[in-house]
Design a protein around this motif. Structure first.
Motif, mmCIF file in Angstrom:
data_model
loop_
_atom_site.group_PDB
_atom_site.id
_atom_site.type_symbol
_atom_site.label_atom_id
_atom_site.label_comp_id
_atom_site.label_asym_id
_atom_site.label_seq_id
_atom_site.Cartn_x
_atom_site.Cartn_y
_atom_site.Cartn_z
ATOM 1 N N TRP A 35 -4.260 -5.206 -2.429
ATOM 2 C CA TRP A 35 -3.435 -5.540 -3.595
ATOM 3 C C TRP A 35 -3.775 -6.964 -4.041
ATOM 4 C CZ3 TRP A 35 -0.350 -2.300 -6.359
ATOM 5 C CH2 TRP A 35 -0.088 -1.053 -5.780
ATOM 6 N N CYS A 36 -4.004 -7.103 -5.342
ATOM 7 C CA CYS A 36 -4.510 -8.372 -5.877
ATOM 8 C C CYS A 36 -3.776 -8.779 -7.146
ATOM 9 C CB CYS A 36 -5.971 -8.209 -6.292
ATOM 10 S SG CYS A 36 -7.087 -7.954 -4.953
ATOM 11 N N LEU A 37 -3.951 -10.048 -7.487
ATOM 12 C CA LEU A 37 -3.570 -10.529 -8.809
ATOM 13 C C LEU A 37 -4.690 -10.118 -9.774
ATOM 14 C CD1 LEU A 37 -2.516 -14.154 -7.762
ATOM 15 C CD2 LEU A 37 -0.971 -12.285 -8.420
ATOM 16 N N PRO A 38 -4.334 -9.759 -11.026
ATOM 17 C CA PRO A 38 -5.384 -9.392 -11.981
ATOM 18 C C PRO A 38 -6.238 -10.606 -12.372
ATOM 19 C CG PRO A 38 -3.213 -9.399 -13.041
ATOM 20 C CD PRO A 38 -2.984 -9.623 -11.584
ATOM 21 N N LYS A 39 -7.541 -10.401 -12.461
ATOM 22 C CA LYS A 39 -8.470 -11.486 -12.801
ATOM 23 C C LYS A 39 -9.820 -10.910 -13.184
ATOM 24 C CE LYS A 39 -10.368 -12.057 -8.198
ATOM 25 N NZ LYS A 39 -11.439 -11.074 -8.414
ATOM 26 N N PHE A 115 6.293 -5.485 -8.497
ATOM 27 C CA PHE A 115 6.921 -5.734 -7.199
ATOM 28 C C PHE A 115 7.928 -6.868 -7.308
ATOM 29 C CE2 PHE A 115 2.828 -3.954 -5.934
ATOM 30 C CZ PHE A 115 3.172 -3.125 -4.873
ATOM 31 N N PRO A 116 9.084 -6.747 -6.622
ATOM 32 C CA PRO A 116 9.952 -7.911 -6.490
ATOM 33 C C PRO A 116 9.154 -9.023 -5.793
ATOM 34 C CG PRO A 116 11.029 -5.935 -5.626
ATOM 35 C CD PRO A 116 9.601 -5.565 -5.920
ATOM 36 N N LEU A 117 9.523 -10.285 -6.077
ATOM 37 C CA LEU A 117 8.757 -11.422 -5.542
ATOM 38 C C LEU A 117 8.462 -11.323 -4.043
ATOM 39 C CD1 LEU A 117 10.277 -14.510 -7.376
ATOM 40 C CD2 LEU A 117 7.863 -13.872 -7.271
ATOM 41 N N ASP A 118 9.493 -11.011 -3.243
ATOM 42 C CA ASP A 118 9.313 -10.975 -1.787
ATOM 43 C C ASP A 118 8.269 -9.936 -1.373
ATOM 44 O OD1 ASP A 118 11.199 -12.857 -1.635
ATOM 45 O OD2 ASP A 118 12.749 -11.616 -0.696
ATOM 46 N N GLU A 119 8.345 -8.772 -2.027
ATOM 47 C CA GLU A 119 7.397 -7.698 -1.687
ATOM 48 C C GLU A 119 5.991 -8.049 -2.147
ATOM 49 O OE1 GLU A 119 8.505 -3.677 -2.790
ATOM 50 O OE2 GLU A 119 10.591 -4.156 -2.350
ATOM 51 N N ALA A 120 5.890 -8.684 -3.312
ATOM 52 C CA ALA A 120 4.570 -9.070 -3.830
ATOM 53 C C ALA A 120 3.903 -10.051 -2.861
ATOM 54 C CB ALA A 120 4.704 -9.708 -5.212
ATOM 55 N N ARG A 121 4.698 -10.984 -2.348
ATOM 56 C CA ARG A 121 4.173 -11.979 -1.401
ATOM 57 C C ARG A 121 3.684 -11.293 -0.125
ATOM 58 N NH1 ARG A 121 8.348 -14.421 0.280
ATOM 59 N NH2 ARG A 121 9.143 -15.079 -1.733
ATOM 60 N N GLU A 122 4.415 -10.284 0.304
ATOM 61 C CA GLU A 122 4.053 -9.561 1.540
ATOM 62 C C GLU A 122 2.785 -8.739 1.380
ATOM 63 O OE1 GLU A 122 6.606 -7.822 4.211
ATOM 64 O OE2 GLU A 122 6.976 -9.963 4.527
ATOM 65 N N GLU A 131 -0.691 -17.845 -1.696
ATOM 66 C CA GLU A 131 -0.331 -19.254 -1.955
ATOM 67 C C GLU A 131 -0.163 -19.510 -3.453
ATOM 68 O OE1 GLU A 131 -2.514 -21.021 2.055
ATOM 69 O OE2 GLU A 131 -3.517 -21.219 0.103
ATOM 70 N N THR A 132 -1.000 -18.840 -4.247
ATOM 71 C CA THR A 132 -0.876 -18.976 -5.710
ATOM 72 C C THR A 132 0.473 -18.425 -6.172
ATOM 73 O OG1 THR A 132 -3.263 -18.761 -5.944
ATOM 74 C CG2 THR A 132 -1.949 -18.354 -7.923
ATOM 75 N N LEU A 133 0.866 -17.281 -5.595
ATOM 76 C CA LEU A 133 2.169 -16.704 -5.948
ATOM 77 C C LEU A 133 3.307 -17.648 -5.536
ATOM 78 C CD1 LEU A 133 3.922 -14.411 -7.018
ATOM 79 C CD2 LEU A 133 3.758 -13.321 -4.771
ATOM 80 N N GLU A 134 3.179 -18.265 -4.376
ATOM 81 C CA GLU A 134 4.221 -19.205 -3.933
ATOM 82 C C GLU A 134 4.344 -20.379 -4.901
ATOM 83 O OE1 GLU A 134 3.200 -20.077 0.129
ATOM 84 O OE2 GLU A 134 3.882 -18.102 0.796
#
Ligand code: ATP
Length: 149
Positions: A35-39, A115-122, A131-134
């Protein structure tokens, strides 16, 4: 010594306000293993912002509005296809989702999901993207403006 090459990409932490709080759009590959951030890679003549908006639209089907730059991440990988070691820099922007349709995602992406923030981080596969999400969470928490629109 192996040949080396440099690549530059740009992408987004795309958020929306859900019923239970902020949600983040992620893309999956390898049947949900990754699972990734789009780029994606910058095209000639494009600004980093233009690349980030275009790649988010292409990969996720979503339209974003840039709030601000978050960070850039760097990593090395080996391209078997080109037989070259690649040094990559990816610039990430915080974006509010202003429309689009995730069903219109890129064929190279298996799925686009909120995803909710917590799940996305996981679930994010790469430490530098977590770290970028944080950093994005910190910006959203410290600035009232993007979350109240
Ligand atoms: P782009 O989305 O920029 O067009 P791509 O999909 O062609 O790029 P990458 O996502 O950079 O390629 O993936 C190339 C290699 O780098 C893969 O092996 C992938 O697992 C690895 N990789 C991707 N992101 C990271 C990261 N944040 N940290 C470490 N390795 C990564």
């Amino acid at each position: 010594m192996a040949k080396t090459k440099r690549e530059i990409s740009a992408g987004g932490v795309v958020f929306r306000r859900g019923d239970l709080g902020i949600e983040i759009a992620l893309t999956s590959a390898q049947n949900g293993e990754i699972w990734c951030l789009p780029k994606g890679l910058i095209n000639k003549g494009e600004s980093l912002e233009q690349t980030a908006l275009r790649e988010v639209k292409e990969e996720t089907g979503l339209e974003g509005r840039i709030i601000r730059k978050i960070a850039e991440i760097k990593y090395w990988y080996y391209s078997k296809w080109e037989q070259v070691r690649i040094f990559k820099i990816v610039h990430f922007f915080l974006m509010e989702c202003i429309g689009g349709n995730p069903a219109e995602h890129d064929f190279e992406v298996d799925e686009v999901k909120w995803f909710p923030l917590d799940e996305a981080r996981e679930i994010l596969s790469y430490k530098s993207e977590r770290e970028t999400l944080e950093k994005a969470e910190f910006i959203l928490a410290s600035s009232p403006f993007p979350t109240h629109i």
